[in-house]
Design a protein around this motif. Structure first.
Motif, PDB file in Angstrom:
ATOM      1  N   ARG A  43       0.812  -1.225   0.000  1.00 42.93           N
ATOM      2  CA  ARG A  43       0.000   0.000   0.000  1.00 42.93           C
ATOM      3  C   ARG A  43       0.840   1.267   0.000  1.00 42.93           C
ATOM      4  O   ARG A  43       0.394   2.317  -0.454  1.00 42.93           O
TER       5      ARG A  43
ATOM      6  N   TYR B 257       3.843   3.707  -1.033  1.00 41.79           N
ATOM      7  CA  TYR B 257       4.814   4.056  -2.071  1.00 41.79           C
ATOM      8  C   TYR B 257       5.818   5.060  -1.513  1.00 41.79           C
ATOM      9  O   TYR B 257       5.460   5.958  -0.739  1.00 41.79           O
TER      10      TYR B 257
ATOM     11  N   GLU C  38       2.750   8.075  -1.159  1.00 46.06           N
ATOM     12  CA  GLU C  38       1.370   7.657  -1.433  1.00 46.06           C
ATOM     13  C   GLU C  38       0.992   6.458  -0.561  1.00 46.06           C
ATOM     14  O   GLU C  38       1.811   5.577  -0.330  1.00 46.06           O
TER      15      GLU C  38
ATOM     16  N   LEU D  96      -2.080   3.679  -0.599  1.00 49.05           N
ATOM     17  CA  LEU D  96      -3.274   3.168  -1.264  1.00 49.05           C
ATOM     18  C   LEU D  96      -4.323   2.758  -0.239  1.00 49.05           C
ATOM     19  O   LEU D  96      -3.986   2.297   0.854  1.00 49.05           O
TER      20      LEU D  96
ATOM     21  N   GLU E  28      -6.251   0.259  -0.578  1.00 48.27           N
ATOM     22  CA  GLU E  28      -6.254  -1.196  -0.532  1.00 48.27           C
ATOM     23  C   GLU E  28      -4.902  -1.730  -0.981  1.00 48.27           C
ATOM     24  O   GLU E  28      -4.197  -1.096  -1.762  1.00 48.27           O
ATOM     25  N   ARG E  29      -4.567  -2.895  -0.483  1.00 51.83           N
ATOM     26  CA  ARG E  29      -3.313  -3.539  -0.850  1.00 51.83           C
ATOM     27  C   ARG E  29      -3.379  -4.088  -2.268  1.00 51.83           C
ATOM     28  O   ARG E  29      -4.402  -4.636  -2.695  1.00 51.83           O
ATOM     29  N   LEU E  30      -2.291  -3.930  -3.034  1.00 50.06           N
ATOM     30  CA  LEU E  30      -2.202  -4.577  -4.331  1.00 50.06           C
ATOM     31  C   LEU E  30      -2.297  -6.086  -4.123  1.00 50.06           C
ATOM     32  O   LEU E  30      -1.633  -6.635  -3.248  1.00 50.06           O
TER      33      LEU E  30
ATOM     34  N   GLN F 277     -11.813   3.354 -10.925  1.00 51.70           N
ATOM     35  CA  GLN F 277     -10.436   3.722 -10.572  1.00 51.70           C
ATOM     36  C   GLN F 277      -9.843   2.693  -9.602  1.00 51.70           C
ATOM     37  O   GLN F 277      -9.267   3.033  -8.556  1.00 51.70           O
TER      38      GLN F 277
ATOM     39  N   ALA G 202      -7.822   0.597  -7.428  1.00 53.86           N
ATOM     40  CA  ALA G 202      -6.505   1.005  -6.946  1.00 53.86           C
ATOM     41  C   ALA G 202      -5.373   0.108  -7.442  1.00 53.86           C
ATOM     42  O   ALA G 202      -4.330   0.590  -7.884  1.00 53.86           O
ATOM     43  N   ALA G 203      -5.554  -1.208  -7.360  1.00 54.78           N
ATOM     44  CA  ALA G 203      -4.489  -2.133  -7.732  1.00 54.78           C
ATOM     45  C   ALA G 203      -4.141  -2.023  -9.211  1.00 54.78           C
ATOM     46  O   ALA G 203      -2.965  -1.982  -9.589  1.00 54.78           O
TER      47      ALA G 203
ATOM     48  N   ARG H 285      -4.817   0.526 -11.260  1.00 59.27           N
ATOM     49  CA  ARG H 285      -4.268   1.851 -11.556  1.00 59.27           C
ATOM     50  C   ARG H 285      -2.814   1.948 -11.117  1.00 59.27           C
ATOM     51  O   ARG H 285      -1.959   2.461 -11.850  1.00 59.27           O
ATOM     52  N   ALA H 286      -2.517   1.466  -9.918  1.00 57.95           N
ATOM     53  CA  ALA H 286      -1.152   1.541  -9.399  1.00 57.95           C
ATOM     54  C   ALA H 286      -0.180   0.748 -10.274  1.00 57.95           C
ATOM     55  O   ALA H 286       0.919   1.221 -10.592  1.00 57.95           O
TER      56      ALA H 286
END
Length: 273
Positions: free
Chosen positions: A107, A109, A134, A136, A138-140, A165, A167-168, A170-171
């Motif tokens: 999460r 960065y 950053e 997130l 939620e966790r990737l 969008q 999160a995983a 997009r990241a």
């Protein structure tokens, strides 16, 4: 905010002088972010060519597109290691995750000034570095993003990922540039494109979600305003090759041309040049 300062709060026993940092980079075979998303990072990290983890703690970071951007993968205790010789000489470490530092795995960065090639610096080297940029929501995870090699999105799925969008996705997709392929599942024709903008593959694919053709001449003719919704949903999106965000336009044009030749997308697909 500095990562090491946070680690001291999360785990009072943590000390900089007792830590090694693992800067997990592409090794010519596996990309650490793919390995992480597939749930194999812990086992992958245990295999080392040298005795790299000879301190109590290992701070694991994964390259996130640019040479100075990193994803926090966890704090580990290095408990033991054995030397093994098959299939080639290596050291196999027993690494234990520190539970108090798990909430932020995948999460967080970080931005770093460190640009050396050495991937196992001592904690002191990065003690005043690794700034949090950053967090997130939620966790990737593999449930959200399967790794670049396994991406195979329908147009409807792409629309959903972009609309929410996610999160995983997009990241991951915004962390790399690269070459992608779009397949027309009705005709079998292909379109090979490059993502060379600052937002990487994510930025380029958002354009396809918005209008179905991304501004490409041949795709606009086939999937533009006059196309039915059913026709637009005949598209599938996959990643052929990824590159760091620092990759040049010239490099990506060269790789794009290579894939067009390999897949014959000029002769039998939607590529016009």
């Amino acid at each position: 905010m500095n990562l090491f300062d946070l680690l001291k709060v999360w785990e009072p026993a943590f000390e900089v002088k007792k830590a090694k940092v693992h800067l997990a980079r592409y090794n010519g075979n596996e990309r650490p972010l793919d390995v992480f998303l597939e749930g194999q990072f812990d086992e992958w990290q245990r295999w080392q060519n040298k005795r790299n983890f000879q301190r109590e703690f290992v701070v694991s970071l994964i390259s996130a597109g640019s040479p100075t951007r990193w994803l926090y993968a966890g704090l580990f205790r290095s408990l033991d290691h054995v030397e093994e010789f098959y299939p080639k000489p290596h050291y196999y470490y027993t690494l234990e995750r520190v539970p108090s530092c798990e909430e932020w795995v995948g999460r967080l960065y970080l931005q770093s000034r460190y640009t050396e090639r050495h991937s196992y610096p001592k904690g002191e080297t990065l003690a005043d570095d690794l700034t949090v940029t950053e967090l997130l929501a939620e966790r990737l995870s593999i449930s959200d993003f399967p790794g670049f090699k396994a991406v195979n999105l329908t147009k409807a799925q792409l629309d959903t990922v972009v609309r929410h969008q996610t999160a995983a996705w997009r990241a991951a997709l915004s962390s790399v540039k690269g070459i992608y392929v779009i397949t027309d599942t009705t005709t079998g024709r292909l379109y090979v494109g490059k993502a060379s903008g600052a937002d990487g593959i994510w930025g380029r694919w958002c354009a396809y979600a918005a209008n179905g053709h991304g501004g490409n001449v041949a795709l606009r003719k086939e999937f533009g305003i006059e196309a039915t919704e059913e026709r637009r949903h005949a598209l599938r999106f996959a990643v052929l090759e990824i590159a760091d965000l620092s990759a040049t336009e010239e490099d990506l044009c060269e790789r794009e041309s290579h894939w067009k030749s390999v897949l014959l997308s000029r002769e039998h697909g939607y590529n016009r040049n």
